[in-house]
Design an enzyme around this catalytic site. Sequence first.
Site, PDB file in Angstrom:
ATOM      1  N   CYS A 369     -17.472  31.010   1.119  1.00 34.75           N
ATOM      2  CA  CYS A 369     -16.942  32.382   1.084  1.00 34.75           C
ATOM      3  C   CYS A 369     -15.996  32.668  -0.092  1.00 34.75           C
ATOM      4  CB  CYS A 369     -16.227  32.716   2.395  1.00 34.75           C
ATOM      5  SG  CYS A 369     -16.892  31.926   3.856  1.00 34.75           S
ATOM      6  N   ARG A 398     -17.938  18.721   5.084  1.00 32.21           N
ATOM      7  CA  ARG A 398     -16.969  18.810   6.175  1.00 32.21           C
ATOM      8  C   ARG A 398     -16.825  17.451   6.848  1.00 32.21           C
ATOM      9  NH1 ARG A 398     -19.051  24.509   8.916  1.00 32.21           N
ATOM     10  NH2 ARG A 398     -18.885  25.758   7.011  1.00 32.21           N
ATOM     11  N   GLN A 416     -25.787  25.397   3.448  1.00 33.24           N
ATOM     12  CA  GLN A 416     -25.838  26.631   4.238  1.00 33.24           C
ATOM     13  C   GLN A 416     -26.660  27.692   3.506  1.00 33.24           C
ATOM     14  OE1 GLN A 416     -21.549  27.384   4.661  1.00 33.24           O
ATOM     15  NE2 GLN A 416     -21.837  27.186   6.858  1.00 33.24           N
ATOM     16  N   ASP A 418     -26.134  30.789   2.939  1.00 33.79           N
ATOM     17  CA  ASP A 418     -24.967  31.658   3.059  1.00 33.79           C
ATOM     18  C   ASP A 418     -25.181  32.960   2.297  1.00 33.79           C
ATOM     19  OD1 ASP A 418     -22.544  31.945   4.235  1.00 33.79           O
ATOM     20  OD2 ASP A 418     -21.542  30.377   3.102  1.00 33.79           O
ATOM     21  N   HIS A 420     -23.112  37.027   1.646  1.00 30.09           N
ATOM     22  CA  HIS A 420     -22.007  37.940   1.943  1.00 30.09           C
ATOM     23  C   HIS A 420     -22.364  39.337   1.448  1.00 30.09           C
ATOM     24  CE1 HIS A 420     -20.021  33.986   2.079  1.00 30.09           C
ATOM     25  NE2 HIS A 420     -19.315  34.551   3.033  1.00 30.09           N
ATOM     26  N   LYS A 500     -18.640  39.546  15.896  1.00 24.97           N
ATOM     27  CA  LYS A 500     -19.787  38.824  15.346  1.00 24.97           C
ATOM     28  C   LYS A 500     -20.981  38.889  16.285  1.00 24.97           C
ATOM     29  CE  LYS A 500     -18.475  34.310  17.257  1.00 24.97           C
ATOM     30  NZ  LYS A 500     -18.404  32.855  16.989  1.00 24.97           N
ATOM     31  N   HIS A 546     -20.056  38.248   6.609  1.00 22.76           N
ATOM     32  CA  HIS A 546     -20.660  36.922   6.426  1.00 22.76           C
ATOM     33  C   HIS A 546     -21.966  36.902   7.214  1.00 22.76           C
ATOM     34  CE1 HIS A 546     -16.689  35.078   5.296  1.00 22.76           C
ATOM     35  NE2 HIS A 546     -16.237  35.993   6.117  1.00 22.76           N
TER      36      HIS A 546
END
Length: 672
Positions: A369, A398, A416, A418, A420, A500, A546
């Site tokens: 992000c 992680r 990911q 990902d 945005h 979410k 997200h």
Amino acid sequence: MLVVHKMASTPSSIFFASSSSSLFLSKPTSLFLQLPLKRFVSVSSQLRHGHAALSASSTAASAVATESTQTPTLDGAEQTQNTVVETEKIVLPTNKSSEKLLRIRHSCAHVMAMAVQKLYPDAKVTIGPWIENGFYYDFDMEPLTDGDLKRIKKEMDRIIGRNLPLVREEVSRDEAERRITTIKEPYKMEILESIKEDLITIYHIGDEWWDLCAGPHVETTGKINKKAVELESVAGAYWRGDEKRPMLQRIYGTAWENEEQLKAYIHFKEEAKRRDHRRLGQDLDLFSIQDEAGGGLVFWHPKGSMVRHIIEDFWKKTHLEHGYDLLYTPHVAKAELWKISGHLDFYRENMYDQMNIEDELYQLRPMNCPYHILVYQRKRQSYRDFPIRVAELGTVYRYELSGSLHGLFRVRGFTQDDAHIFCLEDQIKNEIRGVLDLTEEILLKFGFDKYEVNLSTRPEKSVGGDDIWEKATYALRDALDDKGWSYQIDEGGGAFYGPKIDLKIEDALGRKWQCSTIQVDFNLPQRFDITYVDTNSEKKRPIMIHRAVLGSLERFFGVLIEHYAGDFPLWLSPIQARILPVTDTQLEYCNEVTRKLKNNGIRAEVCHSERLPKLIRNAEKQKIPLMAVVGAKEVDTQTVTVRSRFGGELGTMNIDDFISRIQSATDNRTSL
């Protein structure tokens, strides 16, 4: 709930279909079922592969091909395909659908703890809840073996057979403390200290054993069917999940209302074990995790990498069509970036240690992000630019405890999908609806058409004003209503930074996997002070969304492997066709055929130097969708004799026809 269809003509085989309330929810914990089922053959061709669920692995084929004139044949592979079956449905209840089952499982945990302390008096008890498929209890004791589990089960059977009452008692905190001190149970004392109520509830089994517990339980141990209970495994578990605390022995068990349900559950476990992506990953040479490199770090092998390449190509193409711009960003950044984002304050335990580079601290990224925000901030943004959609297949790192690592489902480095979206308040609904459409389009391509959708609303602690929370929540709700998807409201289950939508996909066994997520974020735009210029030339704060469709490539690949049992459809299979010569005399022609296939975008290979029956068996074991057998006749006529894993023998055809049919099936996501 799970519906189990027992095949009357093949008693050892079963077919599963799930209703909307599935028993098995996938979670990256030790509760995850690593299970396989015995093969079945259905009269319906729709059950052979793909969306219809369980793929029936055909038996190893025997093939006959002569070097002179005989056309290669593959006899026997489909000999049971037209078996007529009758089905008997067995419905497996869940803790939610059956309070009786929940009580049985909770009581079984207590009975097991009582049995353990009878057999091992020095064992200290901790906690023992019911769980999704049964129960467990944690003990501070010496390591247990499978033989110990058998002893414990026999003692449980004796306790059940005595039909002892389970009696509820309320005592004062002081009395509970006195009793715990008397029996010298330190973990129970720690549990007592965490209970806020003044009255403490205790459950007794007869007058021989008791535990701190709020219930509920069965009235007597005799209400438990001992033939419907099984101890499954033992594992290590840290007390309170803290690696600095003692390692305990956790015994897992399963319990059902009757013996028939237990048998159906065991069959289900066997099928899930057969589909276990860790085993199939090795058998099919898809991926590995190398001890020399470290736990939780995935090595994608050539075949697995090819599947990933196909997934990534489709993902990128689809996102470009939906108006996203693609990004590539670094794997590390200055620690200060993670301080601004708040990750160092709220996510530090999941981040790797910082690196000192030229007197500045850097950190591996746990999220993508902040990078996307930096790209947004590279220039002044206007309201005319919105919506801005950026997407990245970004690898993050992680920290996970070694005991929690699990194949591709729980790793330390993963990619990911990902993305945005930066938009205006009045664009939220349309953008969310667009994400829902994109999500459905992608998941359907991979064979997932059943979803469980949850909308999570504002928690007690949150950032952002009431007005924006209300607008965002209604926008998510309206988008779901507009989409026509049914969903559940998880009141207060949203993130502190925004509401979410979470989506779980259902696989061929009816298990549900957390996959897609869409989150509105009021926090990061504020932390990074991102703005745009509105119609009045004033700076305003944009909305940030997200979203991930697949979640992570590693986890999604693991789900795909188990969904298809490694038997990927033709379009997704890493090797689409294997060319098999009857003898090495035909090898030159086979290499020529393979080159033509590859030149036309078909993933093909030649296998030789073995007798043909073995080559065919190996192709079956490797789950190759198409086999093209070449004998002397095929060389003379410039043809191949083809067999499909899903369509049986397709006969002899020329190379151009073979190529055309593969390309058509690949384009249409069908089998040959």
